[in-house]
Design a protein around this motif. Structure first.
Motif, PDB file in Angstrom:
ATOM      1  N   TRP A 194      38.135  52.398 139.976  1.00 24.01           N
ATOM      2  CA  TRP A 194      39.593  52.489 139.892  1.00 24.01           C
ATOM      3  C   TRP A 194      40.254  51.116 139.811  1.00 24.01           C
ATOM      4  N   MET A 195      39.658  50.135 140.459  1.00 24.32           N
ATOM      5  CA  MET A 195      40.290  48.821 140.544  1.00 24.32           C
ATOM      6  C   MET A 195      40.326  48.112 139.201  1.00 24.32           C
ATOM      7  N   PHE A 196      39.233  48.170 138.446  1.00 23.78           N
ATOM      8  CA  PHE A 196      39.176  47.428 137.196  1.00 23.78           C
ATOM      9  C   PHE A 196      40.159  47.964 136.143  1.00 23.78           C
ATOM     10  N   PRO A 197      40.329  49.287 136.008  1.00 28.37           N
ATOM     11  CA  PRO A 197      41.375  49.761 135.082  1.00 28.37           C
ATOM     12  C   PRO A 197      42.778  49.304 135.469  1.00 28.37           C
ATOM     13  N   ILE A 198      43.049  49.283 136.779  1.00 25.07           N
ATOM     14  CA  ILE A 198      44.363  48.802 137.237  1.00 25.07           C
ATOM     15  C   ILE A 198      44.533  47.329 136.889  1.00 25.07           C
ATOM     16  N   MET A 199      43.470  46.543 137.118  1.00 27.19           N
ATOM     17  CA  MET A 199      43.507  45.127 136.757  1.00 27.19           C
ATOM     18  C   MET A 199      43.689  44.952 135.250  1.00 27.19           C
ATOM     19  N   SER A 200      43.067  45.843 134.474  1.00 31.48           N
ATOM     20  CA  SER A 200      43.185  45.760 133.020  1.00 31.48           C
ATOM     21  C   SER A 200      44.638  45.903 132.581  1.00 31.48           C
ATOM     22  N   ILE A 201      45.345  46.863 133.169  1.00 35.48           N
ATOM     23  CA  ILE A 201      46.757  47.052 132.837  1.00 35.48           C
ATOM     24  C   ILE A 201      47.560  45.796 133.172  1.00 35.48           C
ATOM     25  N   MET A 202      47.334  45.251 134.353  1.00 36.39           N
ATOM     26  CA  MET A 202      48.086  44.076 134.794  1.00 36.39           C
ATOM     27  C   MET A 202      47.836  42.879 133.881  1.00 36.39           C
ATOM     28  N   PHE A 203      46.552  42.636 133.563  1.00 38.82           N
ATOM     29  CA  PHE A 203      46.222  41.487 132.714  1.00 38.82           C
ATOM     30  C   PHE A 203      46.744  41.676 131.290  1.00 38.82           C
ATOM     31  N   CYS A 204      46.636  42.889 130.775  1.00 40.63           N
ATOM     32  CA  CYS A 204      47.097  43.148 129.400  1.00 40.63           C
ATOM     33  C   CYS A 204      48.616  43.048 129.279  1.00 40.63           C
ATOM     34  N   LEU A 205      49.324  43.405 130.339  1.00 34.25           N
ATOM     35  CA  LEU A 205      50.784  43.306 130.312  1.00 34.25           C
ATOM     36  C   LEU A 205      51.272  41.863 130.439  1.00 34.25           C
ATOM     37  N   SER A 206      50.437  41.010 131.026  1.00 33.09           N
ATOM     38  CA  SER A 206      50.837  39.618 131.220  1.00 33.09           C
ATOM     39  C   SER A 206      50.216  38.686 130.186  1.00 33.09           C
ATOM     40  N   SER A 207      49.344  39.212 129.341  1.00 32.45           N
ATOM     41  CA  SER A 207      48.712  38.398 128.305  1.00 32.45           C
ATOM     42  C   SER A 207      49.190  38.858 126.930  1.00 32.45           C
ATOM     43  N   THR A 208      48.619  38.276 125.892  1.00 32.81           N
ATOM     44  CA  THR A 208      49.028  38.632 124.540  1.00 32.81           C
ATOM     45  C   THR A 208      48.491  40.013 124.158  1.00 32.81           C
ATOM     46  N   SER A 209      49.144  40.628 123.178  1.00 35.34           N
ATOM     47  CA  SER A 209      48.655  41.908 122.655  1.00 35.34           C
ATOM     48  C   SER A 209      47.299  41.719 121.981  1.00 35.34           C
ATOM     49  N   ALA A 210      47.036  40.504 121.486  1.00 34.39           N
ATOM     50  CA  ALA A 210      45.731  40.213 120.875  1.00 34.39           C
ATOM     51  C   ALA A 210      44.626  40.364 121.919  1.00 34.39           C
ATOM     52  N   PHE A 211      44.868  39.871 123.129  1.00 31.42           N
ATOM     53  CA  PHE A 211      43.872  40.046 124.192  1.00 31.42           C
ATOM     54  C   PHE A 211      43.741  41.516 124.564  1.00 31.42           C
ATOM     55  N   ALA A 212      44.864  42.220 124.650  1.00 27.42           N
ATOM     56  CA  ALA A 212      44.819  43.651 124.977  1.00 27.42           C
ATOM     57  C   ALA A 212      44.024  44.417 123.916  1.00 27.42           C
ATOM     58  N   LEU A 213      44.188  44.034 122.644  1.00 33.78           N
ATOM     59  CA  LEU A 213      43.430  44.674 121.567  1.00 33.78           C
ATOM     60  C   LEU A 213      41.942  44.393 121.722  1.00 33.78           C
ATOM     61  N   TYR A 214      41.607  43.148 122.046  1.00 27.71           N
ATOM     62  CA  TYR A 214      40.206  42.788 122.320  1.00 27.71           C
ATOM     63  C   TYR A 214      39.644  43.636 123.458  1.00 27.71           C
ATOM     64  N   TRP A 215      40.432  43.808 124.515  1.00 25.56           N
ATOM     65  CA  TRP A 215      39.941  44.536 125.686  1.00 25.56           C
ATOM     66  C   TRP A 215      39.788  46.035 125.398  1.00 25.56           C
ATOM     67  N   VAL A 216      40.660  46.572 124.553  1.00 25.82           N
ATOM     68  CA  VAL A 216      40.514  47.968 124.135  1.00 25.82           C
ATOM     69  C   VAL A 216      39.224  48.137 123.332  1.00 25.82           C
ATOM     70  N   PHE A 217      39.016  47.266 122.342  1.00 20.44           N
ATOM     71  CA  PHE A 217      37.784  47.317 121.550  1.00 20.44           C
ATOM     72  C   PHE A 217      36.561  47.176 122.453  1.00 20.44           C
ATOM     73  N   SER A 218      36.619  46.223 123.367  1.00 18.65           N
ATOM     74  CA  SER A 218      35.491  45.966 124.259  1.00 18.65           C
ATOM     75  C   SER A 218      35.163  47.191 125.103  1.00 18.65           C
ATOM     76  N   SER A 219      36.192  47.854 125.621  1.00 18.45           N
ATOM     77  CA  SER A 219      35.983  49.039 126.456  1.00 18.45           C
ATOM     78  C   SER A 219      35.425  50.205 125.642  1.00 18.45           C
ATOM     79  N   ILE A 220      35.908  50.343 124.393  1.00 15.19           N
ATOM     80  CA  ILE A 220      35.386  51.413 123.526  1.00 15.19           C
ATOM     81  C   ILE A 220      33.916  51.161 123.205  1.00 15.19           C
TER      82      ILE A 220
END
Length: 342
Positions: free
Chosen positions: A292-318
């Motif tokens: 549960w903790m890592f998904p919550i951290m993912s939201i926090m980091f993606c909201l405070s970083s660039t959408s490019a990083f969020a896109l990378y993290w989505v691809f990485s998780s998939i």
């Protein structure tokens, strides 16, 4: 960026190089990097799963040792360690994928942050040049406008800003000031290639900022300061206001996707771990916490970083979800009868 943690610098230079090779396509750059890293991480993941399965096969012998040395914890640890060593099983193998994932996560978080900084500097420079050339009246065919248009991704206006309903389309002057020591930004030492394939050196960018009142200090010195005065900050905000589309940058979609796929990947991995070694399920309290903790951290980091990083993290998780499912299927079909307890 220069002078940062060496792994972060390596990742950043890799991203920067691929970006230029792939014709300034951030989508292809992110996709290729993510896929490559996930393929590298498959091998330690396979090793971890095999070790868990072997540990499950050894559990009856471990139970015997626990009964035999119930009153002698030290001897129990020694014999258990000896048994594991003889059969090539490591108690720490299950942590290996996580030990690899976390450093990569934080290194790429920093690398993508600096990548976003560079893109903002690039857009600012081109906007200043176009304004000085009298191109402000018709922004449709200017280099700066074409560069800004290339930042668009689906519902996101600027991929170098967070996918958030509260994030501005371009950083404000106060956010640009947080870039830290500007001489650390690679763009001021190596320059960049424009959308037309022309190279602009870092000194030209800096001197253009100084001449237009956006920066002060001699190029290459420790006195380089960007947007140091209220007047320079006001000029920047007025200059970049042309990109204000009247709505916020995104709709929180990538951060939510990142959290959902991260949860699914961790859930599939944990579920299979319990299958491979049911006796260890009771010891997975920390894994439940991370589920549960890592998904919550993912939201926090993606909201405070660039959408490019969020896109990378989505691809990485998939990719993590897909690779975990494939690895789990392969390991479940393997025979562990080679384990011979002496």
């Amino acid at each position: 960026m220069t002078g940062d943690f060496f792994l972060t610098e390596w990742f950043f230079y890799l991203v920067r190089w691929l970006y230029s090779v792939l014709g300034n396509s951030y989508f292809l750059t992110i996709l290729i990097i993510t896929l490559t890293l996930r393929l590298v991480q498959v091998f330690p993941d396979i090793k971890s799963r095999r070790s868990q399965r072997k540990q499950a096969a050894l559990q009856p012998e471990i139970d015997k040792l626990q009964k035999k040395y119930a009153n002698n914890p030290q001897k129990l640890r020694e014999e258990q360690s000896k048994l594991m060593k003889e059969q090539g099983v490591s108690m720490l193998s299950g942590c290996l994928p996580m030990l690899l994932t976390l450093p990569i996560f934080f290194c790429f978080l920093a690398a993508f942050r600096f990548w976003g900084y560079e893109q903002t500097i690039k857009l600012t420079y081109e906007t200043v040049v176009d304004a000085n050339n009298g191109s402000v009246a018709d922004m449709n065919d200017t280099r700066s406008q074409r560069t800004f248009d290339s930042f668009d991704f689906a519902w996101i206006t600027n991929i170098w800003q967070p996918d958030s309903g509260f994030a501005p389309v371009v950083p404000t002057a106060s956010n640009v000031k947080r870039y830290g020591k500007v001489e650390r930004l690679v763009i001021f030492s190596k320059g960049y290639d424009t959308i037309d394939g022309e190279h602009v050196d870092g000194e030209t960018i800096w001197n253009t900022f100084v001449e237009n009142g956006l920066a002060e200090g001699e190029f290459g010195s420790d006195d380089m300061v960007l947007l140091s005065t209220e007047d320079s900050q006001k000029k920047y905000d007025e200059l970049m206001a042309r990109y204000d589309t009247g709505y916020n940058n995104g709709w929180f979609i990538l951060p939510i996707f990142a959290a959902v796929f991260q949860f699914l990947a961790a859930w599939v991995s944990q579920r299979q771990s319990k299958k491979l070694n049911p006796a260890a399920a009771a010891q997975q309290g920390s894994m439940n916490f991370m589920l549960w903790m890592f998904p919550i951290m993912s939201i926090m980091f993606c909201l405070s970083s660039t959408s490019a990083f969020a896109l990378y993290w989505v691809f990485s998780s998939i990719f993590q979800l897909a690779s975990s499912s494939i690895v789990n299927y392969i390991i479940s079909k393997e025979d562990v009868s080679e384990i011979v307890v002496k």
